[in-house]
Write an enzyme that holds these catalytic residues in place. Structure first.
Site, PDB file in Angstrom:
ATOM      1  N   GLN A 102       0.852  -1.196   0.000  1.00  0.00           N
ATOM      2  CA  GLN A 102       0.000   0.000   0.000  1.00  0.00           C
ATOM      3  C   GLN A 102       0.886   1.244   0.000  1.00  0.00           C
ATOM      4  O   GLN A 102       0.388   2.356  -0.029  1.00  0.00           O
ATOM      5  CB  GLN A 102      -0.878   0.009   1.253  1.00  0.00           C
ATOM      6  CG  GLN A 102      -1.828  -1.172   1.322  1.00  0.00           C
ATOM      7  CD  GLN A 102      -2.404  -1.347   2.722  1.00  0.00           C
ATOM      8  OE1 GLN A 102      -3.375  -0.711   3.095  1.00  0.00           O
ATOM      9  NE2 GLN A 102      -1.811  -2.226   3.508  1.00  0.00           N
ATOM     10  N   ASP A 105       6.239   4.826  -1.520  1.00  0.00           N
ATOM     11  CA  ASP A 105       7.582   5.391  -1.379  1.00  0.00           C
ATOM     12  C   ASP A 105       8.644   4.763  -2.280  1.00  0.00           C
ATOM     13  O   ASP A 105       9.779   5.257  -2.347  1.00  0.00           O
ATOM     14  CB  ASP A 105       8.034   5.329   0.085  1.00  0.00           C
ATOM     15  CG  ASP A 105       7.930   3.913   0.677  1.00  0.00           C
ATOM     16  OD1 ASP A 105       8.181   2.930  -0.049  1.00  0.00           O
ATOM     17  OD2 ASP A 105       7.594   3.791   1.869  1.00  0.00           O
ATOM     18  N   HIS A 120      -1.388   1.570  -4.299  1.00  0.00           N
ATOM     19  CA  HIS A 120      -1.742   2.991  -4.164  1.00  0.00           C
ATOM     20  C   HIS A 120      -0.830   3.899  -4.972  1.00  0.00           C
ATOM     21  O   HIS A 120      -0.797   5.102  -4.737  1.00  0.00           O
ATOM     22  CB  HIS A 120      -1.752   3.393  -2.681  1.00  0.00           C
ATOM     23  CG  HIS A 120      -2.826   2.685  -1.898  1.00  0.00           C
ATOM     24  ND1 HIS A 120      -2.835   2.574  -0.535  1.00  0.00           N
ATOM     25  CD2 HIS A 120      -3.945   2.045  -2.326  1.00  0.00           C
ATOM     26  CE1 HIS A 120      -3.911   1.898  -0.148  1.00  0.00           C
ATOM     27  NE2 HIS A 120      -4.590   1.559  -1.220  1.00  0.00           N
ATOM     28  N   CYS A 152       3.245  21.037 -16.325  1.00  0.00           N
ATOM     29  CA  CYS A 152       3.951  20.348 -17.402  1.00  0.00           C
ATOM     30  C   CYS A 152       4.851  21.324 -18.173  1.00  0.00           C
ATOM     31  O   CYS A 152       4.421  22.431 -18.504  1.00  0.00           O
ATOM     32  CB  CYS A 152       2.906  19.749 -18.343  1.00  0.00           C
ATOM     33  SG  CYS A 152       3.584  18.893 -19.756  1.00  0.00           S
TER      34      CYS A 152
HETATM   35  P1  NAD Z   1      -1.409   2.544   8.872  1.00  0.00           P
HETATM   36  O1  NAD Z   1      -0.684   3.795   9.230  1.00  0.00           O
HETATM   37  O2  NAD Z   1      -2.885   2.535   8.930  1.00  0.00           O
HETATM   38  O3  NAD Z   1      -0.906   1.373   9.827  1.00  0.00           O
HETATM   39  C1  NAD Z   1       0.452   1.106  10.025  1.00  0.00           C
HETATM   40  C2  NAD Z   1       0.566  -0.081  10.964  1.00  0.00           C
HETATM   41  O4  NAD Z   1       1.929  -0.458  11.013  1.00  0.00           O
HETATM   42  C3  NAD Z   1       0.126   0.236  12.389  1.00  0.00           C
HETATM   43  O5  NAD Z   1      -0.736  -0.808  12.826  1.00  0.00           O
HETATM   44  C4  NAD Z   1       1.438   0.246  13.196  1.00  0.00           C
HETATM   45  O6  NAD Z   1       1.279  -0.246  14.495  1.00  0.00           O
HETATM   46  C5  NAD Z   1       2.305  -0.664  12.366  1.00  0.00           C
HETATM   47  N1  NAD Z   1       3.743  -0.371  12.425  1.00  0.00           N
HETATM   48  C6  NAD Z   1       4.354   0.825  12.477  1.00  0.00           C
HETATM   49  N2  NAD Z   1       5.694   0.671  12.447  1.00  0.00           N
HETATM   50  C7  NAD Z   1       5.914  -0.665  12.397  1.00  0.00           C
HETATM   51  C8  NAD Z   1       7.081  -1.458  12.348  1.00  0.00           C
HETATM   52  N3  NAD Z   1       8.326  -0.938  12.375  1.00  0.00           N
HETATM   53  N4  NAD Z   1       6.935  -2.808  12.296  1.00  0.00           N
HETATM   54  C9  NAD Z   1       5.699  -3.373  12.302  1.00  0.00           C
HETATM   55  N5  NAD Z   1       4.566  -2.672  12.353  1.00  0.00           N
HETATM   56  C10 NAD Z   1       4.671  -1.331  12.386  1.00  0.00           C
HETATM   57  O7  NAD Z   1      -0.846   2.091   7.456  1.00  0.00           O
HETATM   58  P2  NAD Z   1      -1.565   1.307   6.269  1.00  0.00           P
HETATM   59  O8  NAD Z   1      -2.333   0.171   6.818  1.00  0.00           O
HETATM   60  O9  NAD Z   1      -0.520   1.042   5.249  1.00  0.00           O
HETATM   61  O10 NAD Z   1      -2.595   2.366   5.683  1.00  0.00           O
HETATM   62  C11 NAD Z   1      -2.208   3.714   5.501  1.00  0.00           C
HETATM   63  C12 NAD Z   1      -2.320   4.261   4.102  1.00  0.00           C
HETATM   64  O11 NAD Z   1      -1.436   5.370   4.034  1.00  0.00           O
HETATM   65  C13 NAD Z   1      -1.893   3.359   3.007  1.00  0.00           C
HETATM   66  O12 NAD Z   1      -2.854   3.449   2.045  1.00  0.00           O
HETATM   67  C14 NAD Z   1      -0.584   3.928   2.458  1.00  0.00           C
HETATM   68  O13 NAD Z   1      -0.695   4.118   1.052  1.00  0.00           O
HETATM   69  C15 NAD Z   1      -0.496   5.321   2.999  1.00  0.00           C
HETATM   70  N6  NAD Z   1       0.841   5.676   3.548  1.00  0.00           N
HETATM   71  C16 NAD Z   1       1.974   5.295   2.901  1.00  0.00           C
HETATM   72  C17 NAD Z   1       3.212   5.607   3.409  1.00  0.00           C
HETATM   73  C18 NAD Z   1       4.451   5.162   2.667  1.00  0.00           C
HETATM   74  O14 NAD Z   1       4.414   5.050   1.439  1.00  0.00           O
HETATM   75  N7  NAD Z   1       5.550   4.863   3.357  1.00  0.00           N
HETATM   76  C19 NAD Z   1       3.322   6.309   4.611  1.00  0.00           C
HETATM   77  C20 NAD Z   1       2.134   6.707   5.258  1.00  0.00           C
HETATM   78  C21 NAD Z   1       0.900   6.368   4.713  1.00  0.00           C
END
Ligand code: NAD
Length: 243
Positions: A102, A105, A120, A152
């Site tokens: 999801q 990055d 996503h 653009c």
């Molecule tokens: P979320 O933020 O809803 O949940 C993240 C989960 O990961 C939490 O339950 C948390 O406890 C757990 N977590 C945090 N750090 C951890 C680690 N080191 N090891 C294990 N677990 C850990 O994230 P989601 O379910 O992916 O949904 C959020 C949405 O936001 C997604 O659609 C995503 O596209 C987007 N998003 C993406 C990024 C990215 O690309 N890095 C960052 C933020 C949000």
């Protein structure tokens, strides 16, 4: 046998493991998640992330959208952590058939994973809504801290990141292909996701294989359905996987 030993045994015996992950996979790379303890839902901003990162805000309030996007969603210095690296190593060794993420990055590809379903989208792809020309992150990043929005260089059209905003549908072909991978998998390893965002979280319902593994810092609504549940940091946990 502890949970890490069980995890190693299950992964060793499987010839078709699929990984499905979320924002928690990248927190050890310094990118905040949404719902974790110091996630973006807990950081003060004028609007909640789901509001700013919506299609409506992108069109109606682009200045707020871009400020939030550049400040909170784009981390140009982030490097793959032990979770991304181990998954890439597993793919190379023929032990992992796909990463479904999801995240937007691009860190799985930076770690060397090749079969990555970015449900996503990605901050690394951006396109002109008029002529369709694609631009890398570096191009739009030049607009950070300016009052101008990315446009653009060919036709002056508005540029949109190729990420799925709230109120926008997922790419249906990509999603169907991800569903197929999950349906065929022997082992589904799910990590770093609160499993709150649909339709992505609904992928778990398509799993008919032998072992569901959940690795997350906090508990999720699917913990009771899993064969192995490990609560902890995914990078630290996957670094203990022997392949
Ligand atoms: P979320 O933020 O809803 O949940 C993240 C989960 O990961 C939490 O339950 C948390 O406890 C757990 N977590 C945090 N750090 C951890 C680690 N080191 N090891 C294990 N677990 C850990 O994230 P989601 O379910 O992916 O949904 C959020 C949405 O936001 C997604 O659609 C995503 O596209 C987007 N998003 C993406 C990024 C990215 O690309 N890095 C960052 C933020 C949000």
């Amino acid at each position: 046998m502890d949970n890490i030993e069980k995890l190693n045994e299950v992964l060793k015996e499987s010839n078709d493991t699929v990984f499905f992950g979320g924002a928690g996979v990248s927190t050890e790379s310094g990118i905040p998640d949404f719902r974790g303890e110091s996630g973006l839902f807990s950081v003060a901003f004028d609007y909640p992330p789901e509001t700013v990162l919506s299609h409506r805000f992108f069109t109606k309030r682009p200045e707020v959208f871009w400020e939030f996007y550049f400040q909170r969603m784009v981390y140009t210095d982030a490097k793959p952590n032990q979770a991304h690296l181990k998954l890439a190593e597993m793919e190379k060794a023929g032990k992992l058939s796909a990463v479904i993420t999801q995240n937007i990055d691009g860190l799985h590809q930076a770690a060397g994973s090749r079969i990555v379903f970015e449900l996503h989208g990605s901050i690394h792809r951006n396109y002109c809504m008029e002529c369709g020309k694609f631009f890398p992150l570096e191009y739009i990043y030049k607009f950070k801290n300016t009052t101008r929005k990315p446009v653009c260089d060919e036709c002056g059209g508005i540029i949109k990141p190729d990420v799925v905003l709230y109120q926008e549908p997922l790419d249906q072909i990509l999603f169907s292909n991800a569903v197929k991978k999950v349906e065929e998998a022997e082992v589904l390893m799910v990590g770093g996701t609160s499993l709150n965002v649909y339709p992505a979280a609904g992928l778990l319902r398509h799993f008919n294989g032998d072992h569901l593994i959940l690795i997350n810092k906090s508990s999720t609504r699917y913990d009771a359905n899993a064969d192995i549940v490990i609560h902890g940091k995914i990078g630290e946990i996957l670094s203990q996987v022997d392949i």
